[in-house]
Design a protein around this motif. Structure first.
Motif, PDB file in Angstrom:
ATOM      1  N   THR A 179      12.282   5.879  -3.080  1.00 39.92           N
ATOM      2  CA  THR A 179      10.884   5.533  -2.809  1.00 39.92           C
ATOM      3  C   THR A 179       9.989   5.769  -4.016  1.00 39.92           C
ATOM      4  O   THR A 179       9.032   5.023  -4.247  1.00 39.92           O
ATOM      5  CB  THR A 179      10.327   6.356  -1.630  1.00 39.92           C
ATOM      6  N   ASN A 180      10.272   6.808  -4.788  1.00 39.64           N
ATOM      7  CA  ASN A 180       9.388   7.194  -5.881  1.00 39.64           C
ATOM      8  C   ASN A 180       9.880   6.761  -7.250  1.00 39.64           C
ATOM      9  O   ASN A 180       9.311   7.156  -8.258  1.00 39.64           O
ATOM     10  CB  ASN A 180       9.174   8.708  -5.866  1.00 39.64           C
ATOM     11  N   PHE A 208      10.658  -4.422   6.663  1.00 39.43           N
ATOM     12  CA  PHE A 208      10.247  -3.157   7.274  1.00 39.43           C
ATOM     13  C   PHE A 208       9.560  -2.298   6.213  1.00 39.43           C
ATOM     14  O   PHE A 208       9.720  -2.507   5.011  1.00 39.43           O
ATOM     15  CB  PHE A 208      11.442  -2.409   7.874  1.00 39.43           C
ATOM     16  N   SER A 209       8.774  -1.333   6.678  1.00 38.16           N
ATOM     17  CA  SER A 209       8.090  -0.401   5.792  1.00 38.16           C
ATOM     18  C   SER A 209       9.035   0.734   5.412  1.00 38.16           C
ATOM     19  O   SER A 209       9.882   1.140   6.202  1.00 38.16           O
ATOM     20  CB  SER A 209       6.845   0.159   6.477  1.00 38.16           C
ATOM     21  N   GLY A 216       2.073  -5.014   2.821  1.00 37.32           N
ATOM     22  CA  GLY A 216       3.364  -4.333   2.797  1.00 37.32           C
ATOM     23  C   GLY A 216       3.129  -2.839   2.681  1.00 37.32           C
ATOM     24  O   GLY A 216       2.090  -2.405   2.168  1.00 37.32           O
ATOM     25  N   ILE A 217       4.061  -2.030   3.155  1.00 37.33           N
ATOM     26  CA  ILE A 217       3.970  -0.575   3.004  1.00 37.33           C
ATOM     27  C   ILE A 217       5.218  -0.071   2.302  1.00 37.33           C
ATOM     28  O   ILE A 217       6.343  -0.250   2.790  1.00 37.33           O
ATOM     29  CB  ILE A 217       3.785   0.140   4.355  1.00 37.33           C
ATOM     30  N   TYR A 218       5.005   0.528   1.150  1.00 36.94           N
ATOM     31  CA  TYR A 218       6.070   1.166   0.374  1.00 36.94           C
ATOM     32  C   TYR A 218       5.485   2.489  -0.086  1.00 36.94           C
ATOM     33  O   TYR A 218       4.600   2.526  -0.943  1.00 36.94           O
ATOM     34  CB  TYR A 218       6.457   0.293  -0.823  1.00 36.94           C
ATOM     35  N   LEU A 251       0.804  -1.220   0.000  1.00 36.71           N
ATOM     36  CA  LEU A 251       0.000   0.000   0.000  1.00 36.71           C
ATOM     37  C   LEU A 251       0.834   1.267   0.000  1.00 36.71           C
ATOM     38  O   LEU A 251       1.896   1.329   0.614  1.00 36.71           O
ATOM     39  CB  LEU A 251      -0.921   0.028   1.229  1.00 36.71           C
ATOM     40  N   GLN A 252       0.300   2.267  -0.689  1.00 31.92           N
ATOM     41  CA  GLN A 252       0.772   3.650  -0.602  1.00 31.92           C
ATOM     42  C   GLN A 252      -0.445   4.539  -0.534  1.00 31.92           C
ATOM     43  O   GLN A 252      -1.368   4.416  -1.352  1.00 31.92           O
ATOM     44  CB  GLN A 252       1.613   4.041  -1.820  1.00 31.92           C
ATOM     45  N   TYR A 253      -0.499   5.398   0.462  1.00 33.01           N
ATOM     46  CA  TYR A 253      -1.536   6.420   0.506  1.00 33.01           C
ATOM     47  C   TYR A 253      -1.075   7.538   1.414  1.00 33.01           C
ATOM     48  O   TYR A 253       0.000   7.482   2.010  1.00 33.01           O
ATOM     49  CB  TYR A 253      -2.898   5.868   0.920  1.00 33.01           C
TER      50      TYR A 253
END
Length: 453
Positions: free
Chosen positions: A293-294, A262-263, A234-236, A210-212
């Motif tokens: 990240t981007n 880890f996130s 997962g968080i990215y 997820l990304q938000y």
């Protein structure tokens, strides 16, 4: 590294000469003491300041008087810079967040860097804390070209693991102690909950990444994920918030399908001090620069990447805008929206999603016939972006332009929907739009009522 007691020893017209290009950290890590001194010392003039969403007690930085001495290059605007931007007192630096480090290094070339840090750890490394984005690139560029780095070590800044700066790269360090800027908690209303349920029921499954961001809809998505019993998330992301902390604490986030356990984020914001304290030396999260990240290819590599972002408006073709209210009336910035929308679309079983209420707080439709003239778009009609409002979800894959228009019109509130459908039907430009006035749900559109059954 020289530890100083008086900020004027570092921020002065000797160190910050005319012609200097300053890069400053932003968001919760806005170095408020350094920027306040920049405002206070009137002998500092004819300098440029590059920034991404400055928060905290720095309002005077964008006063008319300050803007006469300081040329602002604003990459992402906030509450203090917005007026200056739209009155011609500051400039808008249009770029994707993923591209900030590259442009900083090769084109903007700062020779002075203002940062906020915590630490050091046992290796003599300081954490960039809650904001990395383009800061590391700015530091490396300044040091490679004989520039200076001025840091304030805020006692209340968490030591976030990941990207650090060695003490040898800091020229001046001053100790400070003040609260970090916080974001208000926006309790989801029924409209936000409908959007959250639609996204979660239709697109989020076990093992998704997820990304938000922040706001009522992200909070509603978080609640819906918990209610649905989804696991192994997962968080990215580019921005880590309290709602993601909640998913980690409930063991819903495991990063089971990620390369790391880890996130990852580039920016961290919290609603209170407890949220920032939770980040301190917490191995469940790490920070990275925004060209990491981007990076679209890295985003595409994430397992079932679901990127959820908001927008100011969308037109019937599927053009989406998020930084401006009108062609040259800047509200925020491009940020990383396009990065994550396009990267998630390339991810296997991933989706790029725009989630927004169908109307503004004043009842004005966010879904219109044609985008404002000259508007900067974060997604164009050819980008297969899923659009979700409280009325339903629209997936444009496999559809022609007329089918785009009909499906997007169904996302609007009732009166606007009827007006737009009549316009589509009466328009000679659209191919056989008879379906526009049908009572059936059009291709690509899933009404909210269908997930309630």
């Amino acid at each position: 590294m020289k530890v100083i007691k008086d900020i004027s020893e570092a921020v002065n017209s000797t160190n910050v000469k005319p012609g200097s290009v300053i890069y400053t950290g932003g968001n919760a890590a806005t170095p408020q003491t350094l920027l306040q001194q920049l405002v206070k010392d009137k002998s500092i003039k004819k300098v440029e300041l590059i920034s991404i969403l400055l928060l905290g007690d720095i309002q005077e930085l964008f006063s008319k008087e300050s803007c006469q001495r300081i040329k602002h290059r604003v990459i992402f605007s906030g509450p203090y810079s917005r007026k200056a931007l739209n009155e011609g007192l500051a400039t808008y630096q249009v770029m994707h967040l993923s591209n900030v480090p590259f442009q900083v290094k090769n084109y903007l070339k700062p020779n002075v860097v203002f940062i906020q840090v915590s630490g050091p750890d046992k290796g003599g490394n300081y954490s960039y804390g809650t904001t990395v984005e383009g800061v590391q690139a700015a530091v490396n560029t300044a040091k490679a070209n004989g520039g200076i780095v001025i840091a304030e070590r805020n006692r209340q800044m968490p030591f976030i693991l990941g990207t650090t700066i060695d003490e040898s790269n800091i020229d001046f360090l001053i100790d400070t102690d003040y609260p970090l800027p916080v974001i208000p908690y926006l309790r989801p209303d029924e409209t936000a909950h409908k959007i959250g349920r639609l996204i979660t029921e239709l697109f989020i499954t076990d093992g998704c990444t997820l990304q938000y961001g922040i706001g009522k809809v992200p909070e509603a998505v978080t609640d819906a994920v918990i209610d649905k019993g989804i696991k192994d998330i997962g968080i990215y992301t580019e921005l880590f918030t309290d709602s993601m902390q909640k998913l980690i604490e409930k063991k819903i986030v495991t990063n089971k399908f990620s390369d790391v356990n880890f996130s990852i984020s580039s920016i961290f914001l919290a609603k209170d001090k407890n949220g920032y304290d939770w980040l301190d030396y917490n191995s469940s999260v790490q920070n990275r620069p925004c060209n990491f990240t981007n990076n679209i290819l890295r985003i595409a590599q994430q397992h079932k990447m679901i990127a959820i972002n908001s927008a100011i408006g969308v037109d019937l073709h599927g053009n989406i805008w998020a930084d401006s209210l009108k062609g040259r009336q800047i509200y925020s910035g491009i940020g990383g929206q396009a990065d994550f929308l396009r990267g998630s679309i390339l991810s296997k079983n991933g989706y790029g999603i725009i989630a927004m209420e169908s109307t503004t707080n004043n009842g004005i439709s966010k879904i219109i016939d044609m985008c404002p003239e000259g508007i900067t778009t974060t997604a164009i009609a050819a980008d297969p972006v899923v659009i979700v409002t409280e009325n339903g979800a629209f997936n444009p894959l496999g559809l022609n332009l007329a089918e785009h228009a009909i499906g997007i019109a169904h996302l609007a509130e009732q009166n606007t929907k009827e007006m737009l459908l009549r316009k589509i039907y009466d328009s000679p430009e659209f191919y056989k739009p008879r379906e526009a006035l049908s009572d059936k749900s059009p291709k690509g559109f899933i009404p909210y009522e269908s997930i309630e059954k």
